[in-house]
Design an enzyme around this catalytic site. Structure first.
Site, PDB file in Angstrom:
ATOM      1  N   GLY A  37       0.825  -1.207   0.000  1.00 28.77           N
ATOM      2  CA  GLY A  37       0.000   0.000   0.000  1.00 28.77           C
ATOM      3  C   GLY A  37       0.858   1.256   0.000  1.00 28.77           C
ATOM      4  N   ASP A  57       2.499  -3.843  11.468  1.00 27.43           N
ATOM      5  CA  ASP A  57       2.371  -5.166  10.855  1.00 27.43           C
ATOM      6  C   ASP A  57       1.444  -5.978  11.757  1.00 27.43           C
ATOM      7  OD1 ASP A  57       2.660  -7.836  10.120  1.00 27.43           O
ATOM      8  OD2 ASP A  57       4.693  -7.501   9.376  1.00 27.43           O
ATOM      9  N   TYR A 147      -2.431 -19.074  -2.594  1.00 22.94           N
ATOM     10  CA  TYR A 147      -3.232 -17.896  -2.219  1.00 22.94           C
ATOM     11  C   TYR A 147      -4.698 -18.305  -1.980  1.00 22.94           C
ATOM     12  CZ  TYR A 147      -5.877 -13.547  -3.052  1.00 22.94           C
ATOM     13  OH  TYR A 147      -6.757 -12.486  -2.945  1.00 22.94           O
ATOM     14  N   ASN A 176     -12.972 -10.219  -9.728  1.00 26.08           N
ATOM     15  CA  ASN A 176     -11.844  -9.389 -10.202  1.00 26.08           C
ATOM     16  C   ASN A 176     -12.135  -7.902  -9.985  1.00 26.08           C
ATOM     17  OD1 ASN A 176     -11.233 -12.000 -11.532  1.00 26.08           O
ATOM     18  ND2 ASN A 176      -9.554 -10.774 -12.374  1.00 26.08           N
ATOM     19  N   ARG A 215     -13.681 -13.477 -17.056  1.00 22.72           N
ATOM     20  CA  ARG A 215     -13.570 -13.002 -15.677  1.00 22.72           C
ATOM     21  C   ARG A 215     -14.829 -12.193 -15.355  1.00 22.72           C
ATOM     22  NH1 ARG A 215     -10.344 -16.332 -16.007  1.00 22.72           N
ATOM     23  NH2 ARG A 215      -8.108 -16.277 -15.592  1.00 22.72           N
ATOM     24  N   ASP A 277      -3.979 -20.861 -15.016  1.00 17.85           N
ATOM     25  CA  ASP A 277      -4.927 -19.799 -15.362  1.00 17.85           C
ATOM     26  C   ASP A 277      -6.307 -20.447 -15.555  1.00 17.85           C
ATOM     27  OD1 ASP A 277      -5.615 -17.228 -15.888  1.00 17.85           O
ATOM     28  OD2 ASP A 277      -4.919 -17.221 -17.972  1.00 17.85           O
TER      29      ASP A 277
END
Ligand SMILES: NC(=O)c1ccc[n+]([C@@H]2O[C@H](COP(=O)([O-])OP(=O)(O)OC[C@H]3O[C@@H](n4cnc5c(N)ncnc54)[C@H](O)[C@@H]3O)[C@@H](O)[C@H]2O)c1
Length: 329
Positions: A37, A57, A147, A176, A215, A277
């Site tokens: 960020g 953190d 992830y 997305n 998507r 993908d």
């Protein structure tokens, strides 16, 4: 006025969420360690007297728990994490530390401070190689990368802790997300920001594969609104919810929309498909719509046009600040 603590406040979705909450008159405590960020994203928020920001953190559990205990927010919106799928493959331990460890740190803190509600940024990545489109929340979960696995594990940890300790846990599975403040300069950033960056540079967009993969694009303002509703709706039930547009768009269609806006944009180049993908992605937002009366406000074409204009204004402003390019002799 509700007091909301937002982790990942300086990020793409976090900063838009903070702006929406402040615009609606709430008090916001932002937490971020600036891993991805930036302070720039918080320029609007820092002008508000109702915004407090802590560089921290959240995986430093004691410090983070101390903050939550001292602030006593009504809700925590947990957005901080490792966002890059590629990084999660390259460094699975870091993925576990930031994504699973980060969620556990939030759970420990909210239990310790008796926070009644947590909203968690989950992802369409939990479905991975699923079928039965549009995807409903009960579809098969077969994440294709660490992830997605970490998001699924986080959802389970949160739901279990919520049952045991009596708080509300809402996992929003964003599809997305696109919009301003998404860094285009990373090869891992969203396809929309990369293609819009190609518009700015008037360079051919690169499509991996045949471009027929689809998507479900949702504008960041719609996601920020969903976060805000999940945080504020009275009697919000715990659960998992798709935050999606319900519209399936191929990458070829996406380039087509951009070329209609900018006819000089070169035709796309094609490169080998990337392993892992997924072919199709579109979510059914019905469950979330029923609870929140949510329907996406931003159309893809209007959102893209705004983004193209935003980036061209930004680069114009930058070029006015920079000395002119030295001419090669
Ligand atoms: N962008 C998308 O399309 C998308 C889709 C699905 C889910 N999500 C999820 O939404 C959330 C926000 O994503 P984003 O796109 O805004 O990414 P982002 O990288 O812009 O935001 C993440 C923020 O978290 C901060 N952060 C990371 N680790 C931290 C830590 N340990 N302590 C404190 N701060 C930390 C980063 O500095 C950054 O500001 C993430 O959890 C992501 O997985 C994003």
């Amino acid at each position: 006025m509700t007091k909301i603590l937002v982790t990942g406040a300086a990020g793409f979705i976090g900063s838009h969420t903070v702006d929406s909450l402040l615009a609606s008159g709430h008090e916001v405590v932002g937490v971020d360690n600036f891993r991805t960020g930036s302070r720039e994203n918080l320029r609007q928020a820092t002008a508000s007297p109702r915004f407090d920001f802590q560089v921290m953190d959240l995986t430093e559990v004691e410090t983070f728990t101390g903050l939550v205990r001292s602030q006593r927010p009504d809700v925590v919106i947990h957005l901080a994490g490792l966002v890059s799928v590629q990084d999660s493959r390259a460094d699975p331990a870091l993925n576990v530390r930031l994504n699973v460890g980060g969620t556990q740190a939030v759970i420990d803190a909210v239990i310790s401070a008796s926070v009644p509600r947590v909203i968690f940024a989950s992802s369409a990545a939990v479905y991975g190689d699923s079928d039965g489109f549009p995807l409903r929340e009960d579809a098969l979960k077969q994440p294709l990368n660490p992830y997605g696995e970490a998001k699924l594990a986080s959802e389970a940890l949160l739901a279990g802790a919520a049952r045991m300790h009596g708080f509300t846990a809402v996992s929003l599975r964003y599809f997305n997300v696109y919009g301003s403040r998404q860094a285009p300069d990373s090869p891992y950033s969203g396809v929309v920001s990369r293609f819009v960056d190609c518009c700015r540079r008037n360079q051919a967009p690169v499509i991996f594969g045949d471009g027929r993969q689809t998507r479900d694009f949702i504008h960041v303002r719609d996601v920020a609104r969903a976060n805000m509703q999940a945080a504020l709706l009275p009697g919000m039930p715990s659960g998992d919810y798709n935050v999606s547009s319900g519209q399936e768009t191929s990458l070829l269609d996406l380039v087509g929309l951009l070329r209609a806006m900018q006819p000089s944009l070169p035709v796309p180049k094609f490169s080998a498909a990337q392993s892992g993908d997924i072919r199709r992605s579109v979510g059914d937002p019905a469950r979330w719509c029923a609870v929140s009366r949510f329907s996406p406000r931003e159309t893809l074409s209007a959102g893209l046009l705004e983004l193209v204009e935003y980036h061209s204004t930004e680069s114009l402003a930058a070029s006015q600040l920079l000395p002119s390019c030295p001419t090669k002799l």
